[in-house]
Design a protein around this motif. Structure first.
Motif, PDB file in Angstrom:
ATOM      1  N   GLY A  43       0.814  -1.212   0.000  1.00 31.71           N
ATOM      2  CA  GLY A  43       0.000   0.000   0.000  1.00 31.71           C
ATOM      3  C   GLY A  43       0.845   1.258   0.000  1.00 31.71           C
ATOM      4  O   GLY A  43       0.539   2.221  -0.686  1.00 31.71           O
ATOM      5  N   CYS A  44       1.933   1.269   0.739  1.00 30.60           N
ATOM      6  CA  CYS A  44       2.788   2.445   0.829  1.00 30.60           C
ATOM      7  C   CYS A  44       3.608   2.661  -0.430  1.00 30.60           C
ATOM      8  O   CYS A  44       4.001   3.778  -0.734  1.00 30.60           O
ATOM      9  CB  CYS A  44       3.733   2.319   2.023  1.00 30.60           C
ATOM     10  N   SER A  45       3.878   1.615  -1.172  1.00 32.40           N
ATOM     11  CA  SER A  45       4.720   1.777  -2.354  1.00 32.40           C
ATOM     12  C   SER A  45       3.921   2.134  -3.601  1.00 32.40           C
ATOM     13  O   SER A  45       4.482   2.354  -4.645  1.00 32.40           O
ATOM     14  CB  SER A  45       5.512   0.488  -2.611  1.00 32.40           C
ATOM     15  N   ARG A  46       2.603   2.211  -3.484  1.00 31.25           N
ATOM     16  CA  ARG A  46       1.768   2.576  -4.624  1.00 31.25           C
ATOM     17  C   ARG A  46       2.063   3.994  -5.057  1.00 31.25           C
ATOM     18  O   ARG A  46       2.093   4.913  -4.256  1.00 31.25           O
ATOM     19  CB  ARG A  46       0.302   2.491  -4.250  1.00 31.25           C
ATOM     20  N   SER A  47       2.215   4.204  -6.328  1.00 27.10           N
ATOM     21  CA  SER A  47       2.439   5.535  -6.855  1.00 27.10           C
ATOM     22  C   SER A  47       1.104   6.227  -7.075  1.00 27.10           C
ATOM     23  O   SER A  47       0.141   5.589  -7.499  1.00 27.10           O
ATOM     24  CB  SER A  47       3.191   5.439  -8.182  1.00 27.10           C
ATOM     25  N   PRO A  48       1.041   7.526  -6.797  1.00 25.27           N
ATOM     26  CA  PRO A  48      -0.196   8.248  -7.078  1.00 25.27           C
ATOM     27  C   PRO A  48      -0.339   8.567  -8.569  1.00 25.27           C
ATOM     28  O   PRO A  48      -1.290   9.210  -8.973  1.00 25.27           O
ATOM     29  CB  PRO A  48      -0.056   9.525  -6.251  1.00 25.27           C
ATOM     30  N   TYR A  49       0.625   8.122  -9.384  1.00 23.77           N
ATOM     31  CA  TYR A  49       0.611   8.389 -10.824  1.00 23.77           C
ATOM     32  C   TYR A  49       0.457   7.100 -11.611  1.00 23.77           C
ATOM     33  O   TYR A  49       0.968   6.053 -11.214  1.00 23.77           O
ATOM     34  CB  TYR A  49       1.916   9.068 -11.261  1.00 23.77           C
ATOM     35  N   ARG A  85      -1.677  12.096 -12.164  1.00 22.83           N
ATOM     36  CA  ARG A  85      -2.084  11.754 -10.807  1.00 22.83           C
ATOM     37  C   ARG A  85      -3.473  11.117 -10.832  1.00 22.83           C
ATOM     38  O   ARG A  85      -4.358  11.565 -11.543  1.00 22.83           O
ATOM     39  CB  ARG A  85      -2.096  12.999  -9.936  1.00 22.83           C
ATOM     40  N   ILE A  86      -3.639  10.073 -10.056  1.00 25.43           N
ATOM     41  CA  ILE A  86      -4.935   9.418  -9.930  1.00 25.43           C
ATOM     42  C   ILE A  86      -5.919  10.398  -9.296  1.00 25.43           C
ATOM     43  O   ILE A  86      -5.581  11.095  -8.348  1.00 25.43           O
ATOM     44  CB  ILE A  86      -4.818   8.134  -9.080  1.00 25.43           C
ATOM     45  N   GLY A  87      -7.118  10.458  -9.859  1.00 24.47           N
ATOM     46  CA  GLY A  87      -8.157  11.349  -9.356  1.00 24.47           C
ATOM     47  C   GLY A  87      -8.741  12.191 -10.474  1.00 24.47           C
ATOM     48  O   GLY A  87      -8.458  11.980 -11.653  1.00 24.47           O
ATOM     49  N   VAL A  88      -9.539  13.168 -10.090  1.00 23.38           N
ATOM     50  CA  VAL A  88     -10.203  14.040 -11.047  1.00 23.38           C
ATOM     51  C   VAL A  88      -9.222  15.109 -11.525  1.00 23.38           C
ATOM     52  O   VAL A  88      -8.543  15.736 -10.712  1.00 23.38           O
ATOM     53  CB  VAL A  88     -11.454  14.689 -10.419  1.00 23.38           C
ATOM     54  N   ASN A  89      -9.152  15.290 -12.846  1.00 21.04           N
ATOM     55  CA  ASN A  89      -8.246  16.257 -13.453  1.00 21.04           C
ATOM     56  C   ASN A  89      -9.008  17.151 -14.427  1.00 21.04           C
ATOM     57  O   ASN A  89      -9.834  16.666 -15.198  1.00 21.04           O
ATOM     58  CB  ASN A  89      -7.152  15.554 -14.245  1.00 21.04           C
ATOM     59  N   THR A  90      -8.704  18.444 -14.396  1.00 16.98           N
ATOM     60  CA  THR A  90      -9.162  19.341 -15.441  1.00 16.98           C
ATOM     61  C   THR A  90      -8.129  19.252 -16.560  1.00 16.98           C
ATOM     62  O   THR A  90      -6.929  19.336 -16.296  1.00 16.98           O
ATOM     63  CB  THR A  90      -9.261  20.793 -14.938  1.00 16.98           C
ATOM     64  N   VAL A  91      -8.591  19.064 -17.790  1.00 17.42           N
ATOM     65  CA  VAL A  91      -7.686  18.910 -18.928  1.00 17.42           C
ATOM     66  C   VAL A  91      -7.692  20.202 -19.733  1.00 17.42           C
ATOM     67  O   VAL A  91      -8.751  20.763 -20.026  1.00 17.42           O
ATOM     68  CB  VAL A  91      -8.114  17.728 -19.814  1.00 17.42           C
ATOM     69  N   ARG A  92      -6.495  20.660 -20.086  1.00 19.61           N
ATOM     70  CA  ARG A  92      -6.349  21.842 -20.941  1.00 19.61           C
ATOM     71  C   ARG A  92      -5.509  21.452 -22.153  1.00 19.61           C
ATOM     72  O   ARG A  92      -4.460  20.816 -22.003  1.00 19.61           O
ATOM     73  CB  ARG A  92      -5.693  22.976 -20.172  1.00 19.61           C
ATOM     74  N   GLU A 125     -11.455  11.586 -15.024  1.00 18.44           N
ATOM     75  CA  GLU A 125     -11.015  10.919 -13.803  1.00 18.44           C
ATOM     76  C   GLU A 125     -10.017   9.835 -14.164  1.00 18.44           C
ATOM     77  O   GLU A 125     -10.341   8.879 -14.873  1.00 18.44           O
ATOM     78  CB  GLU A 125     -12.178  10.310 -13.022  1.00 18.44           C
ATOM     79  N   VAL A 126      -8.803   9.994 -13.678  1.00 17.28           N
ATOM     80  CA  VAL A 126      -7.734   9.024 -13.894  1.00 17.28           C
ATOM     81  C   VAL A 126      -7.811   7.982 -12.791  1.00 17.28           C
ATOM     82  O   VAL A 126      -7.871   8.328 -11.605  1.00 17.28           O
ATOM     83  CB  VAL A 126      -6.358   9.715 -13.881  1.00 17.28           C
ATOM     84  N   THR A 127      -7.838   6.711 -13.178  1.00 10.58           N
ATOM     85  CA  THR A 127      -7.814   5.607 -12.212  1.00 10.58           C
ATOM     86  C   THR A 127      -6.761   4.611 -12.684  1.00 10.58           C
ATOM     87  O   THR A 127      -6.223   4.731 -13.785  1.00 10.58           O
ATOM     88  CB  THR A 127      -9.177   4.892 -12.120  1.00 10.58           C
ATOM     89  N   ALA A 128      -6.500   3.620 -11.875  1.00  7.48           N
ATOM     90  CA  ALA A 128      -5.545   2.575 -12.269  1.00  7.48           C
ATOM     91  C   ALA A 128      -6.031   1.841 -13.508  1.00  7.48           C
ATOM     92  O   ALA A 128      -5.228   1.330 -14.288  1.00  7.48           O
ATOM     93  CB  ALA A 128      -5.335   1.597 -11.116  1.00  7.48           C
ATOM     94  N   ASP A 129      -7.347   1.795 -13.720  1.00  5.98           N
ATOM     95  CA  ASP A 129      -7.917   1.081 -14.863  1.00  5.98           C
ATOM     96  C   ASP A 129      -8.308   1.990 -16.018  1.00  5.98           C
ATOM     97  O   ASP A 129      -8.668   1.507 -17.090  1.00  5.98           O
ATOM     98  CB  ASP A 129      -9.160   0.298 -14.421  1.00  5.98           C
TER      99      ASP A 129
END
Length: 126
Positions: free
Chosen positions: A18-24, A75-82, A111-115
């Protein structure tokens, strides 16, 4: 109550994973404008209150994102794209081919997710 050593090992292993998971995660995609590939466009994924990831499209409109700290992807999560281009007229005035609704006033949210790591954008000038 005795707890088996294997239980401690399993908990420790889970914590390490869990700790080694990258947020990207690696993010790629393709950008078109009015049905044609959009070359040399800057694609930015902006997570809220964090630095963005970015990439430039090739001649086929394909991009691959990187982050300022050299992490691959967004980064995993919601992103605004420009999405923007930088062109110039003969008298060196800047010309943006992409409408504001896709860059400075972007309506593009992903929304960026692992999948979910491939994002294509079919932009229009209308």
């Amino acid at each position: 109550m005795k707890v088996p050593l294997s239980a401690f090992c399993a908990i420790g292993l889970a914590a390490l994973v869990g700790c080694s998971r990258s947020p990207y995660v690696p993010v790629t995609g393709r950008v078109t404008l009015d049905g044609k590939p959009l070359p040399n466009a800057l694609v930015e994924f902006h997570p809220e209150n964090l630095r963005c990831s970015f990439g430039t499209t090739n001649d086929n409109g394909e991009y691959r994102l990187v982050h300022l700290d050299d992490s691959a992807g967004a980064r995993i999560g919601v992103n605004t794209v420009r999405i923007r281009t930088a062109g110039f007229t003969e008298d060196l005035r800047a010309v943006e081919r992409v409408p504001k609704k896709y860059n400075s006033e972007s309506i593009l949210i992903r929304e960026v997710t692992a999948d979910s790591t491939t994002f294509d954008f079919e932009l229009t000038t209308r």
